[in-house]
Scaffold this motif. Structure first.
Motif, PDB file in Angstrom:
ATOM      1  N   UNK A  53     -38.394 -48.777 -45.155  1.00  0.00           N
ATOM      2  CA  UNK A  53     -39.768 -48.411 -44.829  1.00  0.00           C
ATOM      3  C   UNK A  53     -40.105 -47.100 -45.525  1.00  0.00           C
ATOM      4  N   UNK A  54     -41.384 -46.725 -45.481  1.00  0.00           N
ATOM      5  CA  UNK A  54     -41.839 -45.545 -46.202  1.00  0.00           C
ATOM      6  C   UNK A  54     -42.863 -44.828 -45.336  1.00  0.00           C
ATOM      7  N   UNK A  61     -37.654 -39.995 -37.618  1.00  0.00           N
ATOM      8  CA  UNK A  61     -36.821 -40.112 -38.810  1.00  0.00           C
ATOM      9  C   UNK A  61     -35.392 -40.324 -38.339  1.00  0.00           C
ATOM     10  N   UNK A  62     -34.834 -41.473 -38.686  1.00  0.00           N
ATOM     11  CA  UNK A  62     -33.462 -41.801 -38.315  1.00  0.00           C
ATOM     12  C   UNK A  62     -32.546 -41.478 -39.496  1.00  0.00           C
ATOM     13  N   UNK A  63     -31.667 -40.514 -39.290  1.00  0.00           N
ATOM     14  CA  UNK A  63     -30.778 -40.042 -40.355  1.00  0.00           C
ATOM     15  C   UNK A  63     -29.350 -40.440 -40.030  1.00  0.00           C
ATOM     16  N   UNK A  66     -37.538 -50.849 -33.176  1.00  0.00           N
ATOM     17  CA  UNK A  66     -37.976 -50.277 -34.444  1.00  0.00           C
ATOM     18  C   UNK A  66     -38.328 -48.810 -34.275  1.00  0.00           C
ATOM     19  N   UNK A  67     -38.158 -48.030 -35.341  1.00  0.00           N
ATOM     20  CA  UNK A  67     -38.469 -46.609 -35.293  1.00  0.00           C
ATOM     21  C   UNK A  67     -39.986 -46.401 -35.295  1.00  0.00           C
ATOM     22  N   UNK A  68     -40.454 -45.381 -34.576  1.00  0.00           N
ATOM     23  CA  UNK A  68     -41.860 -45.033 -34.589  1.00  0.00           C
ATOM     24  C   UNK A  68     -42.181 -44.303 -35.888  1.00  0.00           C
ATOM     25  N   UNK A  73     -31.786 -47.166 -40.073  1.00  0.00           N
ATOM     26  CA  UNK A  73     -31.706 -45.820 -40.645  1.00  0.00           C
ATOM     27  C   UNK A  73     -32.808 -45.636 -41.682  1.00  0.00           C
ATOM     28  N   UNK A  74     -33.310 -44.418 -41.785  1.00  0.00           N
ATOM     29  CA  UNK A  74     -34.308 -44.081 -42.799  1.00  0.00           C
ATOM     30  C   UNK A  74     -33.705 -43.293 -43.955  1.00  0.00           C
ATOM     31  N   UNK A  75     -32.770 -42.391 -43.627  1.00  0.00           N
ATOM     32  CA  UNK A  75     -32.151 -41.509 -44.616  1.00  0.00           C
ATOM     33  C   UNK A  75     -30.635 -41.632 -44.470  1.00  0.00           C
TER      34      UNK A  75
END
Length: 257
Positions: A226-227, A28-30, A22-24, A75-77
């Motif tokens: 997620x936010x 930010x994973x784009x 999982x991302x910390x 991914x986040x973005x």
């Protein structure tokens, strides 16, 4: 950190999505279209210096990225090279409501191998098949990747697709199509104007009229998984002067909001 492991020959910038860790909160994973590679490298450095957040950029064809997001890639973005793949994710409820916006625009060009190729008048009278001879026309996947979709539409509009379709060498993404021409494996290719800027070994010999293909728009959106404050900071940074300057240096245009 930009993830763009090189695969054989002209399949550079394919992404391998890591589905496990999982991302910390400050990561930010784009997921960004391959045609944005040079600009995103510059934006990564600027964003990290300005915010102390870590930016992880994965580059590939928009179709590949969208499918990986559908399959749960972290991914986040997402920044797509056409609205269609963003529409797919939005219809599946995978975008954070209200975060989607049109970021960039681009143009479509015909490139030739080498640095001194003569200009070509692009229009219905262009003898593209004759120019190719026994060579190939490098394009991104014409039924999946935005650059290929736009390129096929342009050739169809000019009445040229049927004359060259058997000579098209399809690549996984637009940067891979560029590589075919850069290395001389194909004498001509159809890419974005911004891709041509990224290579010193090709010549832009003509620009496809804007009315021969759908308008090339790059939408961006925050994904609904997620936010975090880091994601919001990056979305703001994309609209800011530093990011706009980086995109402009690579030849992108901007969509008025």
């Amino acid at each position: 950190m930009i993830l763009s492991p090189v695969r054989p020959a002209a399949t550079a910038f394919a992404v391998v999505a890591v589905l496990a860790a999982p991302a910390l909160a400050n990561d930010v994973h784009v997921f960004a279209a391959a045609s944005m590679a040079n600009a995103m490298a510059e934006i990564e450095a600027g964003f990290e210096a300005a915010t102390q957040h870590d930016l992880v950029v994965s580059l590939a064809g928009s179709s590949v990225l969208a499918r990986q997001i559908q399959q749960g890639a972290p991914a986040d973005i997402f920044i797509s090279a056409n609205p269609g793949w963003m529409d797919v994710l939005e219809s599946g409820g995978l975008l954070e409501p209200g975060t989607r916006f049109d970021l960039l625009n681009n143009s479509l060009v015909l490139i030739a191998a080498g640095t001194e190729a003569p200009d070509i008048q692009i229009g219905p009278e262009m003898d593209l098949a004759g120019l190719l001879g026994t060579g190939r026309l490098a394009m991104a996947l014409v039924d999946a990747v935005p650059a290929g979709i736009y390129g096929k539409a342009a050739l169809d509009s000019l009445g040229l697709w049927d004359t060259v379709k058997t000579q098209v060498a399809q690549a996984d993404n637009v940067r891979a199509a560029l590589a075919f021409v850069t290395t001389g494996e194909a004498p001509f290719g159809i890419v974005y104007a911004t891709d041509a800027v990224a290579s010193e070994n090709v010549t832009v010999v003509g620009t496809f009229p804007a009315d021969t293909h759908p308008r090339i728009i790059y939408p961006a959106a925050d994904l609904a998984n997620r936010d975090t404050a880091a994601e919001a900071a990056f979305m703001d940074y994309l609209r800011g002067p530093e990011a706009r300057a980086a995109f402009a240096r690579q030849g992108f245009g901007f969509v008025a909001e």
